[in-house]
Design a protein around this motif. Structure first.
Motif, PDB file in Angstrom:
ATOM      1  N   UNK A  20       0.840  -1.215   0.000  1.00 18.87           N
ATOM      2  CA  UNK A  20       0.000   0.000   0.000  1.00 18.87           C
ATOM      3  C   UNK A  20       0.866   1.253   0.000  1.00 18.87           C
ATOM      4  N   UNK A  21       1.954   1.235   0.764  1.00 21.20           N
ATOM      5  CA  UNK A  21       2.881   2.375   0.785  1.00 21.20           C
ATOM      6  C   UNK A  21       3.562   2.543  -0.561  1.00 21.20           C
ATOM      7  N   UNK A  22       3.885   1.423  -1.209  1.00 17.26           N
ATOM      8  CA  UNK A  22       4.507   1.483  -2.540  1.00 17.26           C
ATOM      9  C   UNK A  22       3.566   2.161  -3.529  1.00 17.26           C
ATOM     10  N   UNK A  23       2.294   1.828  -3.458  1.00 15.84           N
ATOM     11  CA  UNK A  23       1.300   2.414  -4.370  1.00 15.84           C
ATOM     12  C   UNK A  23       1.132   3.917  -4.132  1.00 15.84           C
ATOM     13  N   UNK A  24       1.487   4.366  -2.939  1.00 19.05           N
ATOM     14  CA  UNK A  24       1.369   5.789  -2.607  1.00 19.05           C
ATOM     15  C   UNK A  24       2.669   6.563  -2.864  1.00 19.05           C
ATOM     16  N   UNK A  25       3.716   5.886  -3.295  1.00 15.88           N
ATOM     17  CA  UNK A  25       5.011   6.543  -3.536  1.00 15.88           C
ATOM     18  C   UNK A  25       4.895   7.527  -4.695  1.00 15.88           C
ATOM     19  N   UNK A  26       5.699   8.569  -4.647  1.00 15.86           N
ATOM     20  CA  UNK A  26       5.646   9.590  -5.704  1.00 15.86           C
ATOM     21  C   UNK A  26       6.535   9.250  -6.894  1.00 15.86           C
ATOM     22  N   UNK A  27       7.537   8.369  -6.678  1.00 14.81           N
ATOM     23  CA  UNK A  27       8.432   8.006  -7.772  1.00 14.81           C
ATOM     24  C   UNK A  27       9.095   6.665  -7.480  1.00 14.81           C
ATOM     25  N   UNK A  28       9.680   6.080  -8.530  1.00 14.75           N
ATOM     26  CA  UNK A  28      10.434   4.831  -8.393  1.00 14.75           C
ATOM     27  C   UNK A  28      11.905   5.163  -8.666  1.00 14.75           C
TER      28      UNK A  28
END
Length: 199
Positions: free
Chosen positions: A133-141
């Motif tokens: 869920x936190x990954x899906x909320x990240x602003x960039x990779x």
């Protein structure tokens, strides 16, 4: 004399009991997933990532920053496949079963699409579901600056035609064959030790 044999036997038992856990990275329908996305492993176990279409990677991150590489963490580099599992795999050895290892795919926006997972994520608190869920909320990779293959072992193998719902069957050469050979030698040594002790 017997003490030495017992000590060697205990060491051999540890080698025999080590398990290799297989993780499917992506899929034939270009899924953006790791299957399974949480691996329960013990110290000395290996986790082998098998890469499916079309172009993926696996990099170690932290729970706090799921789509950014952890300093000193592992990274497979990009491994492409046009159909089925790629011949190249990436193997990571578990060093501490009490500490979760978090990882993600560094390709494009894959991490933000939920392509993340863990080794030994806890069942409560910082779970693998919260991490994704936190990954899906990240602003960039963020792409690691380390060299491909860092922190693990890149291996070339020959994929067989058979596959299962959870992944594929592979017969590998090089490092994977060495791992199997070591397990077989250890098992043979263990049997010899038991025969000696029974005398």
């Amino acid at each position: 004399m017997h003490f030495t044999n017992v000590f060697v036997s205990i060491a051999l038992v540890g080698t025999v009991l080590a398990v290799d856990h297989s993780v499917k990275v992506g899929g034939n329908n270009k899924e953006l997933t790791f299957t399974p996305n949480n691996i329960n492993a013990t110290k000395g176990d290996t986790v082998t990532f098998h890469f499916w279409p079309s172009n993926h990677s696996v990099a170690q991150s932290t729970f706090a920053k799921p789509c950014e590489p952890m300093s000193g963490g592992f990274w497979s580099g990009y491994i492409a496949s046009s159909s089925g599992g790629a011949m190249e795999t990436f193997m990571y050895t578990v060093e501490d079963e009490t500490k979760p290892v978090w990882f993600y795919c560094t390709q494009g926006q894959h991490c933000i699409s939920g392509m993340a997972g863990a080794i030994n994520a806890p069942a409560t608190g910082n779970t693998v579901d919260k991490f994704i869920s936190s990954a899906k909320a990240a602003s960039s990779v963020v792409i690691p600056s380390s060299v491909a293959g860092t922190g693990g072992m890149l291996m070339n193998g020959t994929m067989t035609a058979s596959s299962s719902a959870s992944g594929s069957t592979a017969s590998s050469t090089g490092a994977a064959s060495t791992l199997e050979l070591n397990k077989n030698v250890a098992f043979t040594g263990l049997l010899g030790m038991f025969a000696y002790l029974m005398m």
